[in-house]
Design an enzyme around this catalytic site. Structure first.
Site, PDB file in Angstrom:
ATOM      1  N   HIS A  11       0.861  -1.182   0.000  1.00  0.00           N
ATOM      2  CA  HIS A  11       0.000   0.000   0.000  1.00  0.00           C
ATOM      3  C   HIS A  11       0.891   1.224   0.000  1.00  0.00           C
ATOM      4  CE1 HIS A  11       0.165   1.363   4.383  1.00  0.00           C
ATOM      5  NE2 HIS A  11       0.933   0.301   4.350  1.00  0.00           N
ATOM      6  N   HIS A 119      12.454  -5.546   4.950  1.00  0.00           N
ATOM      7  CA  HIS A 119      11.529  -4.443   5.174  1.00  0.00           C
ATOM      8  C   HIS A 119      11.981  -3.557   6.341  1.00  0.00           C
ATOM      9  CE1 HIS A 119       7.648  -2.454   4.779  1.00  0.00           C
ATOM     10  NE2 HIS A 119       7.461  -2.584   6.085  1.00  0.00           N
ATOM     11  N   ASP A 142       6.095  -1.472  13.323  1.00  0.00           N
ATOM     12  CA  ASP A 142       5.015  -1.380  12.336  1.00  0.00           C
ATOM     13  C   ASP A 142       4.071  -2.562  12.509  1.00  0.00           C
ATOM     14  OD1 ASP A 142       6.441  -3.507  11.240  1.00  0.00           O
ATOM     15  OD2 ASP A 142       6.859  -2.522   9.329  1.00  0.00           O
ATOM     16  N   GLY A 173       1.855  -2.811  15.972  1.00  0.00           N
ATOM     17  CA  GLY A 173       1.074  -2.204  14.906  1.00  0.00           C
ATOM     18  C   GLY A 173      -0.248  -2.915  14.691  1.00  0.00           C
ATOM     19  N   ARG A 438     -11.579  15.009  15.150  1.00  0.00           N
ATOM     20  CA  ARG A 438     -10.195  15.049  14.684  1.00  0.00           C
ATOM     21  C   ARG A 438      -9.652  16.471  14.712  1.00  0.00           C
ATOM     22  NH1 ARG A 438     -10.405  12.283   9.060  1.00  0.00           N
ATOM     23  NH2 ARG A 438      -8.307  13.163   8.975  1.00  0.00           N
ATOM     24  N   ASN A 515      -3.136  24.559   9.483  1.00  0.00           N
ATOM     25  CA  ASN A 515      -2.572  23.967   8.272  1.00  0.00           C
ATOM     26  C   ASN A 515      -3.040  22.521   8.161  1.00  0.00           C
ATOM     27  OD1 ASN A 515      -1.052  23.078   6.113  1.00  0.00           O
ATOM     28  ND2 ASN A 515       0.892  23.057   7.226  1.00  0.00           N
TER      29      ASN A 515
END
Length: 583
Positions: A11, A119, A142, A173, A438, A515
């Site tokens: 991805h 990775h 991750d 993760g 958010r 921003n």
């Protein structure tokens, strides 16, 4: 020596180019294809990066790829992936370890040497070679690479070395992603929503969360009675539902206090586990410096905890810490191994992507029949736009080369007055169309950051949260817990954006702007001037700035909006029912 790094076929694919040890270009494929998190071989990004570097494919000496495909295939087979591809021929591509090399040859048109790194080596290298440190301890966290999910290592003159790792299925993760799925959000894209939701709740489920993980001298292990990583519908078992005592939230349902408390609990657990990992790493590598990467390193709240409570005096987080940034790491690592050590300079500017050629913005607006004002100097432009912002306008700000990484940092940004308490709701209604909980982030002139935020180090990449100084009236960028994810803007790095902040400060006393990324919900950040114009027309932004050119909405013919709606309507993203994405 020209070295290209490639991250693809999982991805958010990306490409990066080093020339004689210097990082000169990096870009996400999604920005060109307009398909969010596009996993495809980054053909368009590759071509764009080569153009920016001023080289042709025949001049590339070496390509580095960000993982070992055969090792990844072994893990996929172990996880019983084949039962998920029966009757789905396209899914069989996931079981083809020769696909990366074949597509590098066939789609990128490159026939030279290709080297594959692991990775987590790519993640580690992406942080170390951009840090400016002579040596450092390195942490990678991750979901999963080939097998590693957490890696502890060191880096220095001889490159990057992984000393210890925790292996799949035990993963911080995936633990966080499981709760992301449980809370009704999309895995591999919405983990930041859980982080943003957490300050609204209290970690009252922490005891139940603690039971999901067993810690030991070598790291940690998940209790697999609660997880199912081979199910493409959900990542948890009924035992987790029973343990938490809160039903899973369905996508699109209202967010309740129970969901806020679950988010607070998993965030608290993550921070605790990460602190124990950095303590262990410091015992292994007693350096004062830490380099940190991997998708979990995008959790800016946890990053602040690591800096404040961890044992390392200096912390560098790779700004494109997820898989896209592994393209940088793969290129840097194979370049070093080939005898061309990357520069020791610290990465301070991630404007490494696509830039419109001279005159393109003017030609676009002229050809489209959009009236504009040319304000061809930094001072005139800054003053004019600052005046509009101080008057309540919401501005689409498009300048120079696109940023690499998930944050808009002043090249592809939507800007607004942070003093206006209603501005968050207004931007959500105008363009972002996202959850009200958010937070939005601030950009601030670096030399004045300490006046408004409890911040004593530069923060150019929005990778940490800090407290807003009490008494500073910045409600549009202050989260419910009094924090903000700050970007400091240095005049030497981005003089035009800094000039705008300064001009706004001259008018208001606050050299601070809200921003957020220049895109509508579900779309990648705009890449080209055409993308920016389309987003401006589809939304209700008040002003569009394309380099030196300013477009006011009141001057735009309504027929252009109607025509765009006919030929290329905005489509809200669908919510995926499948969480089976981390393979």
């Amino acid at each position: 020596m020209i070295v290209v790094g490639v991250s693809a076929l999982y991805h958010d694919s990306a490409c990066a180019v080093y020339v004689d040890g210097e990082l000169v270009a990096a870009a996400h494929e999604e920005r060109f294809s307009r398909a969010r998190f596009d996993p495809a071989m980054p053909v368009r990004a590759f071509r764009s990066c080569l153009r920016r570097a001023g080289v042709g494919v025949h001049e590339v000496d070496l390509v580095g790829y960000y993982e070992q495909p055969r090792e990844k295939l072994a893990r996929q087979l172990w996880t019983d992936l084949p039962r998920h591809v029966v009757g789905r021929p396209a899914a069989l591509l996931r079981l083809d370890a020769s696909r990366p090399l074949r597509e590098i040859r066939d789609l990128l048109g490159y026939d030279g040497p290709v080297e594959f790194v692991t990775h987590h080596e790519a993640h580690a290298a992406s942080a170390f070679y951009c840090s400016g440190f002579p040596d450092a301890a390195v942490l990678v966290v991750d979901a999963v690479g080939e097998w590693s999910t957490t890696s502890l290592g060191r880096a220095g003159e001889d490159g990057v070395e992984v000393l210890e790792d925790v292996r799949f299925p035990h993963s911080l993760g995936l633990l966080y992603s499981t709760l992301t799925s449980y809370l009704g959000f999309s895995v591999n894209s919405d983990e930041y929503k859980v982080m943003g939701l957490a300050p609204y709740g209290t970690p009252r489920h922490r005891d139940a969360m603690d039971a999901l993980v067993t810690e030991h001298e070598g790291g940690f292990a998940l209790d697999l009675d609660f997880f199912d990583f081979a199910d493409d519908r959900r990542m948890y078992t009924d035992a987790l539902v029973e343990a938490l005592g809160v039903p899973p939230r369905e996508p699109g349902d209202d967010v309740t206090r129970e969901h806020e408390d679950l988010a607070a609990s998993v965030q608290s657990l993550l921070e605790s586990l990460l602190l124990k990992q950095v303590d262990r790493l410091h015992r292994l590598v007693p350096s004062p410096r830490l380099c940190y990467a991997g998708g979990v390193a995008l959790n800016c709240v946890a990053n602040s905890v690591i800096r404040a409570k961890g044992p390392f005096r200096e912390v560098f987080v790779q700004p494109a810490a997820g898989d896209a940034g592994s393209a940088i790491g793969a290129a840097a690592l194979v370049a070093h191994r080939a005898g061309r050590r990357p520069t020791r300079e610290r990465l301070v500017d991630v404007r490494l992507g696509f830039a419109e050629p001279a005159g393109a913005c003017r030609a676009l607006l002229t050809g489209a029949g959009v009236p504009f004002t040319d304000l061809g100097s930094d001072a005139r432009l800054a003053d004019a736009v600052a005046g509009r912002l101080a008057g309540g306008a919401v501005v689409g700000w498009f300048q120079g080369a696109a940023e690499f990484g998930p944050r808009a940092l002043g090249s592809r940004s939507i800007l607004a007055d942070p003093r206006d308490a209603a501005m968050r709701d207004r931007i959500n209604a105008l363009v972002k169309k996202r959850e009200a909980f958010r937070p939005f982030a601030p950009a601030v002139a670096a030399e004045r950051a300490a006046e408004f935020f409890e911040l004593d180090v530069p923060s150019p990449f929005m990778l940490e949260t800090v407290r807003v100084v009490p008494g500073m009236e910045l409600p549009a960028i202050t989260h419910v817990d009094g924090s903000a994810r700050v970007q400091t803007v240095d005049a030497a790095v981005d003089p035009r954006f800094h000039a705008l902040l300064t001009a706004f400060g001259d008018r208001t006393g606050y050299p601070v702007l809200l921003n957020t990324s220049f895109n509508m919900r579900g779309e990648p950040i705009v890449n080209t001037a055409g993308d920016a114009l389309a987003c401006f027309l589809r939304s209700d932004l008040d002003v569009l700035v394309l380099d030196d050119l300013v477009v006011d909405r009141a001057d735009v013919p309504e027929r252009l909006r109607r025509r765009l709606a006919d030929v290329a309507p905005y489509r809200a993203p669908s919510i995926s029912e499948s969480v089976y994405t981390f393979f």
